[in-house]
Design a protein around this motif. Sequence first.
Motif, mmCIF file in Angstrom:
data_model
loop_
_atom_site.group_PDB
_atom_site.id
_atom_site.type_symbol
_atom_site.label_atom_id
_atom_site.label_comp_id
_atom_site.label_asym_id
_atom_site.label_seq_id
_atom_site.Cartn_x
_atom_site.Cartn_y
_atom_site.Cartn_z
ATOM 1 N N PRO A 123 -5.763 10.283 3.986
ATOM 2 C CA PRO A 123 -4.961 10.134 2.777
ATOM 3 C C PRO A 123 -5.721 9.426 1.653
ATOM 4 N N GLU A 124 -5.213 9.602 0.437
ATOM 5 C CA GLU A 124 -5.675 8.793 -0.680
ATOM 6 C C GLU A 124 -4.967 7.454 -0.549
ATOM 7 N N LEU A 125 -5.719 6.385 -0.691
ATOM 8 C CA LEU A 125 -5.164 5.046 -0.513
ATOM 9 C C LEU A 125 -4.943 4.396 -1.868
ATOM 10 N N LEU A 126 -3.749 3.839 -2.035
ATOM 11 C CA LEU A 126 -3.358 3.210 -3.292
ATOM 12 C C LEU A 126 -2.749 1.849 -3.011
ATOM 13 N N ALA A 149 -14.842 -0.810 2.788
ATOM 14 C CA ALA A 149 -14.472 -1.748 3.851
ATOM 15 C C ALA A 149 -12.976 -2.038 3.825
ATOM 16 N N VAL A 150 -12.424 -2.223 2.636
ATOM 17 C CA VAL A 150 -10.987 -2.478 2.499
ATOM 18 C C VAL A 150 -10.211 -1.253 2.963
ATOM 19 N N ALA A 151 -10.651 -0.069 2.537
ATOM 20 C CA ALA A 151 -9.984 1.172 2.932
ATOM 21 C C ALA A 151 -10.039 1.363 4.449
ATOM 22 N N ALA A 152 -11.189 1.081 5.055
ATOM 23 C CA ALA A 152 -11.332 1.246 6.506
ATOM 24 C C ALA A 152 -10.386 0.315 7.255
ATOM 25 N N GLY A 153 -10.236 -0.922 6.785
ATOM 26 C CA GLY A 153 -9.312 -1.859 7.426
ATOM 27 C C GLY A 153 -7.875 -1.362 7.345
ATOM 28 N N PHE A 154 -7.494 -0.834 6.202
ATOM 29 C CA PHE A 154 -6.139 -0.305 6.067
ATOM 30 C C PHE A 154 -5.942 0.932 6.940
ATOM 31 N N LEU A 155 -6.927 1.821 6.974
ATOM 32 C CA LEU A 155 -6.788 3.025 7.797
ATOM 33 C C LEU A 155 -6.649 2.678 9.279
ATOM 34 N N ARG A 156 -7.351 1.632 9.738
ATOM 35 C CA ARG A 156 -7.188 1.189 11.133
ATOM 36 C C ARG A 156 -5.747 0.744 11.365
ATOM 37 N N ALA A 157 -5.202 -0.041 10.439
ATOM 38 C CA ALA A 157 -3.812 -0.495 10.567
ATOM 39 C C ALA A 157 -2.847 0.680 10.501
ATOM 40 N N LEU A 158 -3.119 1.632 9.634
ATOM 41 C CA LEU A 158 -2.255 2.799 9.488
ATOM 42 C C LEU A 158 -2.263 3.652 10.747
ATOM 43 N N ARG A 159 -3.446 3.854 11.329
ATOM 44 C CA ARG A 159 -3.531 4.645 12.562
ATOM 45 C C ARG A 159 -2.828 3.948 13.724
ATOM 46 N N ALA A 160 -2.817 2.626 13.718
ATOM 47 C CA ALA A 160 -2.099 1.888 14.761
ATOM 48 C C ALA A 160 -0.589 2.047 14.593
ATOM 49 N N ARG A 161 -0.149 2.281 13.369
ATOM 50 C CA ARG A 161 1.283 2.413 13.070
ATOM 51 C C ARG A 161 1.789 3.828 13.330
ATOM 52 N N ALA A 162 0.999 4.838 12.975
ATOM 53 C CA ALA A 162 1.442 6.228 13.090
ATOM 54 C C ALA A 162 0.225 7.141 13.173
ATOM 55 N N ALA A 163 0.437 8.296 13.767
ATOM 56 C CA ALA A 163 -0.633 9.273 13.861
ATOM 57 C C ALA A 163 -0.862 9.904 12.492
ATOM 58 N N TRP A 204 0.820 -1.202 0.000
ATOM 59 C CA TRP A 204 0.000 0.000 0.000
ATOM 60 C C TRP A 204 0.857 1.257 0.000
ATOM 61 N N LEU A 205 0.330 2.288 -0.637
ATOM 62 C CA LEU A 205 0.887 3.628 -0.579
ATOM 63 C C LEU A 205 -0.241 4.543 -0.131
ATOM 64 N N PHE A 206 0.087 5.556 0.631
ATOM 65 C CA PHE A 206 -0.925 6.541 0.972
ATOM 66 C C PHE A 206 -0.316 7.908 0.720
ATOM 67 N N VAL A 207 -1.097 8.748 0.048
ATOM 68 C CA VAL A 207 -0.629 10.082 -0.307
ATOM 69 C C VAL A 207 -1.667 11.103 0.125
ATOM 70 N N MET A 208 -1.211 12.282 0.418
ATOM 71 C CA MET A 208 -2.128 13.331 0.834
ATOM 72 C C MET A 208 -2.927 13.837 -0.365
ATOM 73 N N VAL A 220 -2.886 1.798 -7.923
ATOM 74 C CA VAL A 220 -4.311 1.630 -8.172
ATOM 75 C C VAL A 220 -5.081 2.176 -6.975
ATOM 76 N N ALA A 221 -6.021 3.063 -7.223
ATOM 77 C CA ALA A 221 -6.824 3.636 -6.142
ATOM 78 C C ALA A 221 -7.651 2.543 -5.468
ATOM 79 N N VAL A 222 -7.686 2.574 -4.147
ATOM 80 C CA VAL A 222 -8.497 1.641 -3.369
ATOM 81 C C VAL A 222 -9.831 2.330 -3.118
ATOM 82 N N THR A 223 -10.886 1.791 -3.698
ATOM 83 C CA THR A 223 -12.200 2.444 -3.619
ATOM 84 C C THR A 223 -13.209 1.684 -2.765
ATOM 85 N N ASP A 224 -12.911 0.441 -2.400
ATOM 86 C CA ASP A 224 -13.823 -0.346 -1.562
ATOM 87 C C ASP A 224 -13.771 0.219 -0.139
#
Length: 171
Positions: free
Chosen positions: A134-137, A113-127, A54-58, A107-111
Amino acid sequence: MVAWSAFTAAEPAFAATVKAAFDADRHALLATLRRDGAPRISGVEPVFHAADLWLFVMPGSVKSADLRHDPRCALHSATSERRCGRHNPAGTAGVSADDAKISGRAVAVTDPAVAAGFLRALRARAALPPGPGPELLRLDITEVATVRATERGSVVRSWSAGGPLRVRRRL
């Protein structure tokens, strides 16, 4: 092009080496293409999550604009003299993770539920900063390569989607 999980299934040991190179330093470099075709290098923090890379960009960033215009990109693990062994007291090279490169398409992640799962993992990793988030890719992979410095030169390993792992030694 393949997902990270397909690359891992095809070449598990090589995928582990590549992941270790990116895990050695959370910062990496992302090469994108500007509208005029010129290359642009930007910092990024790739994340391996749920069998994908995954990549996340502002939103509104130049990386985002570049990838919306042309999703082709290349990701390069952070390289430093410390990782290459030049600052090792023994003076030997090749004592740490390989230098890794991954090329493909973002590739943009548009689902949702998938995006929410990644954002939970991302927030656990860093503020994350406040705001829309972010835009999720996800990175679909076309080729992967590593370089390892040795006392007798370097070893280059490369893999292209659908092809075998290649190993070359350079003196």
